[in-house]
Design a protein around this motif. Structure first.
Motif, mmCIF file in Angstrom:
data_model
loop_
_atom_site.group_PDB
_atom_site.id
_atom_site.type_symbol
_atom_site.label_atom_id
_atom_site.label_comp_id
_atom_site.label_asym_id
_atom_site.label_seq_id
_atom_site.Cartn_x
_atom_site.Cartn_y
_atom_site.Cartn_z
ATOM 1 N N SER A 60 -7.258 4.358 1.105
ATOM 2 C CA SER A 60 -5.756 3.972 1.272
ATOM 3 C C SER A 60 -5.483 2.598 0.305
ATOM 4 O O SER A 60 -4.572 2.363 -0.284
ATOM 5 N N THR A 61 -6.571 1.546 0.377
ATOM 6 C CA THR A 61 -6.236 0.403 -0.522
ATOM 7 C C THR A 61 -6.248 0.814 -1.830
ATOM 8 O O THR A 61 -5.349 0.077 -2.757
ATOM 9 N N ASP A 64 -2.718 2.160 -2.603
ATOM 10 C CA ASP A 64 -1.889 1.196 -2.733
ATOM 11 C C ASP A 64 -1.808 0.286 -4.019
ATOM 12 O O ASP A 64 -0.655 -0.231 -4.456
ATOM 13 N N LYS A 67 -0.123 2.236 -6.703
ATOM 14 C CA LYS A 67 1.291 2.486 -6.406
ATOM 15 C C LYS A 67 2.073 1.127 -6.919
ATOM 16 O O LYS A 67 3.107 1.210 -7.456
ATOM 17 N N ARG A 68 1.535 -0.018 -6.716
ATOM 18 C CA ARG A 68 2.017 -1.236 -6.794
ATOM 19 C C ARG A 68 2.077 -1.584 -8.397
ATOM 20 O O ARG A 68 3.008 -1.997 -8.901
#
Length: 716
Positions: A60-61, A64, A67-68
């Motif tokens: 998940s990290t 994220d 995506k950023r």
């Protein structure tokens, strides 16, 4: 003949009697609820999906961070694979180019990458990115993909859909045929068990109505919560099984009361008051076991348990209202259209076959216990080689577009191809606190990853648009569901990345679908003992309160663990060892889906407690009346042996019918549940339980007096 006085009018007695007096209104009310449930399901727009999220995890990290830093790189995507049997894909350039142009013009497509070609040129693939989750596009989007890729097929190029495109391409599982087979098999067993058409149809019709309401409620809840795609099938399986079983137990006792001379209304009231309480306790036990899945902290699994719980609760309510109404409506006409001369109720007299069997077990308890234990233990042996994993596209039916894509990618050679190309890892390196240059970090990563055993290919780490992260693709040497890929994932996360990035200040994270599935597997494995502990403690406490004993619940949880272990063992032999590939339409052996053992434990434990409660409730009735353990066990076994066997046959038939489902996970759950029911209702409930109770004698009912005074009193 003189009859014993009716029991005091408890809530359940009054409920049953009311439904028997007003059957038309009660049945009409249920039909209205059924219509409202389905209308509500259509109105809210039920949502089902299999996306797994583990907030705070490395997968998940990494997602994220990607995506950023580069939203385009983290966008949902899939692969379209092209293949020719002879020559090269480039020989048919015109058809390929036209297909790529059409793909770029599809709705929600944001990018189409340049094709990557294998060493021999016979296989190529392109990555297609989308602006929304693929599942939300729906199966109908497959037609658009087929239209876009038609020029390639017209040019003689084979087309397959790989990667996450299976979320679009795979048709929603249609288990209508399985449901029809299960219902037909249940009807045959009911006809043989009850001996009349009216009595056989009653459990089936009431179960179908309650399952319909349950599915409608699941759909309404799915308008707010996203359930897994297998949730409706699971709810149908459980709802049909327990619905028919509960009605079977009630109607059997109702017939016995009619034979004893009670009028229909009194018979219904008594049945609901006595057997209805056993149904209620059994349903609560199943619900507690299923809802305990929330304790694992995994939303998808918890919601699967919730969907099944909804079906069980609705079915239990129907058993206490709809079934009594049906019995009241039919009354003494329950034996209309007989298919056998003598109706079957709870007992055929003190000299029937079940009484003779009970006396045989009482004479040789050690022989029966040893034989039963050996059989269950033998079935459990494969359990010790269980390997959890995720079932990849290689298990899809031969000839499907997803299977074509998988095989073409696995068989091709060159960078980006091979078995591992069907499930690559995406490496995201956070440079926010790096103390060395990005080029230095990239060089260290390339060197460390290429030297790691099990890595087939690594792309050069490239910086994101904002330069805050490095991104690379790691292709394993083995396929996504292979044990080697799981070992590589652990090696990279525990050793390679920490050692390679040590002293640089950068941190690495593996993400992507395959990494997410492996991390999900590890999380499930870690939390399974918690679920087992919660279910065992809850079941022990409930049975101790109901049966006023510490020995009976201890025996129950141990035997139920044996049943679960045996069903796990059969799953390993059939799916992982490949013993059932031909029978179940499987193309190859597969690992056990990571969440199946957890789901099965909760369901199997709950269902096995159903039979435990129905058997022990009759034993307890006789024990409290006579305090003669041998007579209590013998009478309880003879009164419930027939109905438990019939119930098990029905539930087994329902579960086995779902092994025809196209979804491998549904096949696993269906077979595992069927095996567990067969073992539990025959070997455990009719061999191990009575033999142990005969061996233990009065010790079965041991409860310290001080504890007895402090415990609340519940009865069945």
């Amino acid at each position: 003949m003189s009859l014993p006085p009716a029991p005091s009018p408890s809530v359940l007695y009054r409920t049953g009697a009311f439904c028997a007096r007003h059957p038309v209104w009660v049945i009409a009310g249920w039909l209205l609820v059924l219509a409202a449930a389905f209308a509500g399901r259509q109105a809210v727009g039920a949502t089902f999906g299999d996306e797994v999220t583990l907030p705070g995890s490395q997968v998940s990290t990494g997602a994220d961070l990607l995506k950023r830093s580069d939203p385009a790189a983290g966008a949902p995507s899939g692969k379209i694979v092209f293949h020719v049997g002879s020559g090269k894909v480039s020989d048919r350039e015109a058809g390929l180019a036209k297909t790529l142009d059409r793909l770029k013009g599809l709705p929600h497509v944001t990018a189409v990458a340049a094709p990557v070609t294998s060493t021999d040129g016979a296989t190529a693939y392109t990555a297609v990115s989308f602006d929304r989750k693929l599942k939300s596009l729906g199966h109908a989007y497959t037609e658009r993909l087929d239209e876009a890729t038609a020029p390639a097929r017209d040019a003689g190029i084979g087309v397959g859909y790989g990667g996450d495109l299976h979320e679009i391409v795979r048709a929603p599982a249609n288990d209508a045929a399985s449901e029809a087979i299960g219902i037909s098999a249940a009807l045959i067993v009911l006809l043989l068990a009850f001996g009349s058409v009216a009595a056989a149809l009653m459990p089936l019709v009431t179960a179908l109505i309650s399952v319909g309401v349950g599915l409608g409620v699941v759909g309404i809840v799915a308008g707010t919560l996203t359930f897994a795609t297998s949730a409706p099938t699971l709810a149908t399986m459980i709802g049909l099984g327990v619905g028919i079983d509960y009605a079977l137990f009630l109607i059997t006792r109702f017939r016995q009361y009619l034979i004893d001379g009670h009028d229909p209304e009194t018979a219904v009231g008594r049945t609901t008051a006595v057997s209805g309480k056993a149904v209620l306790v059994a349903a609560v036990t199943v619900a507690v076991a299923l809802l305990s899945l929330y304790a694992c902290g995994l939303t998808m699994i918890g919601r699967l348990g919730l969907a099944a719980t909804i079906a069980v609760v609705v079915t239990a309510v129907a058993a206490l209202t709809l079934v009594p109404a049906s019995m009241g409506l039919v009354g003494r006409r329950i034996d209309v259209l007989r298919v056998r001369r003598r109706p079957v109720a709870e007992s055929s007299g003190d000299r029937d076959g079940w009484h003779r069997y009970a006396r045989l077990v009482a004479r040789r308890p050690w022989t029966f216990f040893t034989a039963g234990f050996a059989l269950v233990a033998l079935c459990a042996v494969p359990l010790f080689s269980m390997r959890l994993g995720h079932i990849d596209d290689g298990a899809d039916p031969a000839g499907s577009t997803t299977r074509h894509a998988y095989d073409w990618m696995a068989d091709a050679g060159g960078p980006g191809f091979g078995p591992g190309a069907n499930g690559p890892f995406t490496l995201v390196v956070d440079l926010d606190r790096a103390t060395v240059s990005a080029d230095r970090v990239a060089g260290l990563l390339t060197d460390g990853l290429t030297k790691t055993e099990g890595v087939a290919h690594v792309t050069s780490p490239r910086p994101s648009r904002d330069g805050k992260v490095l991104v690379a693709t790691v292709v394993p040497a083995t396929g996504p569901q292979s044990a080697g890929t799981g070992t590589l994932f652990a090696t990279l996360t525990d050793h390679t990345l920490p050692a390679t990035l040590k002293g640089t200040g950068a941190t690495g994270h593996l993400t992507g679908s395959t990494a997410g599935q492996l991390e999900f597997r590890d999380t499930v494995t870690e939390r399974l003992p918690l679920i087992i502990g919660i279910v065992l403690v809850a079941a022990f406490v409930l049975l101790a309160l109901v049966f006023r004993s510490l020995v009976i619940p201890l025996k129950a949880v141990v035997l139920n663990l044996l049943t679960t272990g045996a069903s796990y063992g059969v799953l390993v032999a059939v799916f992982q060892w490949g013993w059932g590939d031909g029978l179940l339409g499987m193309g190859e052996p597969v690992p056990i889906e990571s969440y199946v053992p957890m789901m099965m434990f909760a369901i199997v434990f709950g269902l096995s407690m159903d039979y435990e409660i129905f058997l022990l409730s009759r034993i307890a009735e006789e024990w409290h009346a006579t305090h003669d353990n041998e007579r209590a066990v013998g009478t309880g076994l003879s009164l419930t042996g027939r109905v438990i066997t019939c119930a098990a046959l029905i539930m087994t038939a329902v579960f086995l019918s779902f092994t025809g489902s196209p979804a491998v996970v549904v096949k696993m759950l269906a077979l595992g549940l069927a095996i567990s029911v067969v073992l539990d209702a025959t070997v455990v409930r009719l061999v191990l339980v009575p033999s142990l109770m005969f061996l233990m004698g009065r010790a079965n009912w041991w409860l310290p007096r001080r504890l007895d005074r402090r415990m609340p009193h519940l009865t069945v």
